[in-house]
Each structure stands twice: as C-alpha cells, then as structure tokens.
Design a protein around this motif. Structure first.
Motif, mmCIF file in Angstrom:
data_model
loop_
_atom_site.group_PDB
_atom_site.id
_atom_site.type_symbol
_atom_site.label_atom_id
_atom_site.label_comp_id
_atom_site.label_asym_id
_atom_site.label_seq_id
_atom_site.Cartn_x
_atom_site.Cartn_y
_atom_site.Cartn_z
ATOM 1 N N GLU A 107 15.825 36.553 -48.203
ATOM 2 C CA GLU A 107 15.575 37.982 -48.621
ATOM 3 C C GLU A 107 14.244 37.998 -49.453
ATOM 4 O OE1 GLU A 107 16.186 41.417 -48.015
ATOM 5 O OE2 GLU A 107 18.192 40.498 -47.722
ATOM 6 N N SER A 108 13.485 39.283 -49.201
ATOM 7 C CA SER A 108 12.092 39.267 -50.175
ATOM 8 C C SER A 108 12.887 39.539 -51.646
ATOM 9 C CB SER A 108 11.638 40.412 -49.590
ATOM 10 O OG SER A 108 12.096 41.533 -49.570
ATOM 11 N N ARG A 109 11.975 38.719 -52.535
ATOM 12 C CA ARG A 109 12.346 38.837 -53.925
ATOM 13 C C ARG A 109 11.886 40.165 -54.719
ATOM 14 N NH1 ARG A 109 10.723 33.717 -52.648
ATOM 15 N NH2 ARG A 109 11.876 32.108 -52.919
ATOM 16 N N ASP A 110 10.908 40.674 -54.199
ATOM 17 C CA ASP A 110 10.444 42.142 -54.833
ATOM 18 C C ASP A 110 9.574 42.734 -53.779
ATOM 19 O OD1 ASP A 110 7.547 41.364 -55.292
ATOM 20 O OD2 ASP A 110 8.690 39.737 -56.795
ATOM 21 N N PHE A 112 6.470 43.346 -54.077
ATOM 22 C CA PHE A 112 4.963 42.689 -53.911
ATOM 23 C C PHE A 112 5.034 41.527 -53.176
ATOM 24 C CE2 PHE A 112 5.417 45.284 -57.923
ATOM 25 C CZ PHE A 112 4.495 46.037 -57.603
ATOM 26 N N SER A 113 6.247 40.915 -52.921
ATOM 27 C CA SER A 113 6.271 39.623 -52.203
ATOM 28 C C SER A 113 6.320 39.945 -50.607
ATOM 29 C CB SER A 113 7.446 38.682 -52.558
ATOM 30 O OG SER A 113 8.645 39.457 -52.265
ATOM 31 N N GLN A 114 6.180 38.825 -50.000
ATOM 32 C CA GLN A 114 6.221 38.950 -48.346
ATOM 33 C C GLN A 114 7.673 39.451 -48.186
ATOM 34 O OE1 GLN A 114 5.993 35.030 -46.942
ATOM 35 N NE2 GLN A 114 3.287 35.154 -47.259
ATOM 36 N N PRO A 115 7.459 40.257 -46.760
ATOM 37 C CA PRO A 115 8.870 40.784 -46.493
ATOM 38 C C PRO A 115 9.850 39.888 -46.011
ATOM 39 C CG PRO A 115 7.231 40.976 -44.822
ATOM 40 C CD PRO A 115 6.649 40.614 -45.815
ATOM 41 N N ARG A 116 11.105 40.012 -46.072
ATOM 42 C CA ARG A 116 11.992 39.012 -45.866
ATOM 43 C C ARG A 116 11.982 38.218 -44.280
ATOM 44 N NH1 ARG A 116 16.360 40.734 -42.520
ATOM 45 N NH2 ARG A 116 16.566 42.875 -41.711
ATOM 46 N N LYS A 117 12.425 37.269 -44.448
ATOM 47 C CA LYS A 117 12.400 36.467 -43.305
ATOM 48 C C LYS A 117 13.524 36.531 -42.579
ATOM 49 C CE LYS A 117 11.854 31.618 -41.526
ATOM 50 N NZ LYS A 117 10.920 31.842 -40.397
ATOM 51 N N VAL A 118 13.510 36.654 -41.266
ATOM 52 C CA VAL A 118 14.740 36.588 -40.339
ATOM 53 C C VAL A 118 15.037 35.402 -39.781
ATOM 54 C CG1 VAL A 118 15.984 37.902 -38.509
ATOM 55 C CG2 VAL A 118 14.567 39.159 -39.830
ATOM 56 N N GLY A 119 16.244 34.859 -39.911
ATOM 57 C CA GLY A 119 16.614 33.508 -39.389
ATOM 58 C C GLY A 119 16.999 33.620 -37.978
ATOM 59 N N ALA A 155 25.196 35.098 -45.797
ATOM 60 C CA ALA A 155 24.246 35.704 -46.645
ATOM 61 C C ALA A 155 22.628 35.099 -46.739
ATOM 62 C CB ALA A 155 24.590 35.739 -48.055
ATOM 63 N N ARG A 156 21.712 35.862 -46.312
ATOM 64 C CA ARG A 156 20.415 35.600 -46.537
ATOM 65 C C ARG A 156 20.085 34.499 -47.652
ATOM 66 N NH1 ARG A 156 19.421 40.858 -45.293
ATOM 67 N NH2 ARG A 156 19.598 41.301 -42.897
ATOM 68 N N ASN A 157 19.181 33.638 -47.650
ATOM 69 C CA ASN A 157 18.735 32.913 -48.714
ATOM 70 C C ASN A 157 18.234 34.025 -49.950
ATOM 71 O OD1 ASN A 157 19.654 30.426 -48.021
ATOM 72 N ND2 ASN A 157 17.921 30.119 -46.625
ATOM 73 N N GLY A 158 18.929 33.812 -51.085
ATOM 74 C CA GLY A 158 18.213 34.748 -51.994
ATOM 75 C C GLY A 158 19.000 36.217 -52.066
ATOM 76 N N SER A 159 20.040 36.172 -51.483
ATOM 77 C CA SER A 159 20.436 37.871 -51.493
ATOM 78 C C SER A 159 22.165 37.539 -51.279
ATOM 79 C CB SER A 159 20.532 38.246 -50.022
ATOM 80 O OG SER A 159 21.122 39.581 -50.056
ATOM 81 N N LYS A 160 22.887 38.293 -52.081
ATOM 82 C CA LYS A 160 24.436 38.167 -51.949
ATOM 83 C C LYS A 160 25.047 39.325 -50.937
ATOM 84 C CE LYS A 160 24.608 37.269 -57.001
ATOM 85 N NZ LYS A 160 24.841 37.494 -58.322
#
Length: 327
Positions: A107-110, A112-119, A155-160
């Motif tokens: 998941e994107s952190r904010d 301004f960061s890169q868009p979320r990466k889809v696994g 759950a994606r890494n960095g996401s609940k």
C-alpha cells in the motif's frame, strides 16, 4: 528515385514485421503443445483433461526442464478460468522481503509516495496463480500463503485493509517436498493445502519413445521461427539420442537441436549424422552400465581381429546394452 527507395524500404519493413508476427503467432500456438505419444505422456494428457475443469489446487512435480510450466499453462487453458489471467511467480533467489512484496503488493504510505504496488496474487484474481518451484519460498512467506489458502483473504504490506480474492493456485516443485518438510525447509500444512491433486511430469529418460518426435518438432520449430533450413536426423543419430540419459530433459534436447542447426553444415539435403552431435552425446556413457557407446568407435563392433564366436558375443552384448539403454 528517392521516393522509390523509401517505398521499397517501407515494403521490406512491413514484410519483416509480418514474418515476425507470423513467427510469434506460431510460437504462441506451438508452445501450448505437449509433444509425445508414449504411454506416460498419454496418461499425463488424460490427467490434464480430467482435472483442469475443477477448481482444485494442483501440485506439479517432476525434474528441471521436464515441462512443468507448460503443464500449468495447459491446466489453465482448459479450465473455466481460461479467459482470466494466468500469472507465473517464481521466488528463486528472492529475499523474504522481496518475495512478500511481489506476492502481496504494498500500500502507498501517503499521497506523495509512489502508488501502491499490486502483487501477483491480486493480479491473478478470478484466474490462476502458478507458483513455480514452491520450495524456494522463504518459510515466513509460506506461512502467509497458507493463511491466504485458509481464508482467501490477505492484506497488502503496509495496510490493515483485507482484500478478498478468488484465485486458483497451481504450484510446482522439482524437489522432494517430503524431504524438505523433514529438514524443516517446507511447511507440512502448506504441502497438504497445495497437494490436493498431484500431477507427475515424467523425465525425458522415462519417455525415450518420444525423442524422435520431439526432435522433429524442434527441427520444424526452428525452421519456422528462426529461419534455419529444415533438416532431418539420420537413424543412427536418433538411436544415439535415445541412448543418452538427458539430465536436462526437454530443455536440454531443445538446446541440442538448436546447437546442431547452428554448428552443422547448413546444406539442406544433408542428414544430421551422429558425428555432428555435441561431444557429450557423441561419447555417451550409460548411467546404468557405465559402458561407453561411440557411434564411430565402438570396440564391440570393431572386433574384426577376434575369433567369430568372441566377435559375435561382443556384438550381441553391446547391442543388447544399447537397446536396454534406449528403451
């Protein structure tokens, strides 16, 4: 004059593109074939047709280079998910962090960061995820895969946030997974989750009856796809190929045929004879008898100085050893 040259150049480019597209279409079609009519291949094809329409998880086992990925692709193509994605994932050489990122995304952190990466797991939604060489998965990643198989959620890494997916898992291994389990490198509970149906892909040494048709298939493939002249194998060459042990299986045979077309005389009418084979095949050591078989320098056959009875016995011994190795 300049306009004529430009027109000719464009025509040549179009012709080249048409040829490349035709070759790619042929490659896409040919790559989906399981070539061979031996009894073990007939059973394999029947198994694929029987289990492909189900939604069951499948574990494909067999040695490196035997065609496990092709079997997985065929299982997808003959399933109800054929119009949906077929995604291949291999964790070979990946760290635990990298494998988790590629499988489950991030998941994107904010903003301004890169868009979320889809696994790849999410990319395979409604389709099939093929995990190639599943024993290469780090043990902690195996736990996350097991959890997904139990719940169909992750759950994606960095996401609940929980994501629910519908994915058919097909996996493969060239390693003995029960041995991997006993040595603590593979989870036993994951093994039983993945191994609902097992399909065994035979090694090339178990289907030597198919070597001639496979060789002819590759000769025709390289003729159409790579522009090599269409060549034929001499009978002695086929016999030599059939007596070899093929540790690299189908992949090695394909490489040998390509090597022959590159290194041998390009005369279209000339047969590919056994003396043109790579050194490791021209002098072939049988894994069962340790008897050296050389097409042009066979001690059992070159026994003109022996008495008739001894020469006949030597010939019969070598002949039977060769046939045992071949079949």
């Amino acid at each position: 004059e300049d306009k004529l040259i430009i027109t000719i150049k464009r025509a040549c480019e179009v012709a080249k593109l048409q040829k490349e597209n035709a070759a790619l279409r042929m490659y896409a079609t040919e790559a989906k074939k399981l070539v061979g009519n031996s009894s073990v291949m007939t059973l394999l094809k029947q198994s694929i047709l029987k289990v492909a329409p189900t939604s069951s998880r499948i574990l494909i086992t067999g040695p490196h280079g035997s065609g496990k990925k092709l079997v997985a692709k065929l299982l997808h193509e003959k399933s109800k998910r054929r119009s949906q994605p077929f995604i291949v994932f291999s964790a070979a050489g990946m760290s635990e962090e990298k494998a988790q990122l590629e499988l489950f995304g991030e998941e994107s952190r904010d903003v301004f960061s890169q868009p979320r990466k889809v696994g790849v797991l999410e990319l395979a939604h409604m389709g099939t995820l093929f995990i190639d060489e599943v024993a290469d998965l780090p043990i902690n990643v195996q736990s996350k895969i097991l959890n997904f198989l139990q719940t169909n959620n992750f759950a994606r890494n960095g996401s609940k946030n929980v994501v629910k997916l519908d994915v058919r898992i097909i996996s493969s291994s060239s390693k003995d997974l029960k041995k991997e389990i006993s040595q603590g490198r593979f989870r036993e509970d994951l093994f039983y989750r993945l191994n609902v149906i097992q399909i065994i892909v035979p090694s090339l040494s178990e289907r030597k009856d198919d070597i001639q048709i496979l060789s002819e298939f590759f000769l025709h493939y390289f003729y159409q796809y790579s522009g090599f002249p269409l060549r034929k194998l001499a009978t002695e060459t086929i016999l030599t190929l059939q007596s070899y042990s093929w540790p690299g299986n189908i992949r090695q045979l394909r490489n040998v045929i390509e090597w022959l077309l590159i290194m041998s005389d390009s005369n279209n009418d000339k047969l590919i004879t056994s003396d043109m084979l790579p050194p490791e095949l021209a002098t072939n050591t049988s894994p069962t008898t340790n008897t050296t078989i050389t097409p042009k320098n066979n001690n059992a056959l070159n026994s003109i100085d022996l008495p008739l009875r001894d020469a006949r016995e030597a010939f019969e011994k070598q002949y039977l050893l060769t046939q045992l190795t071949r079949f």
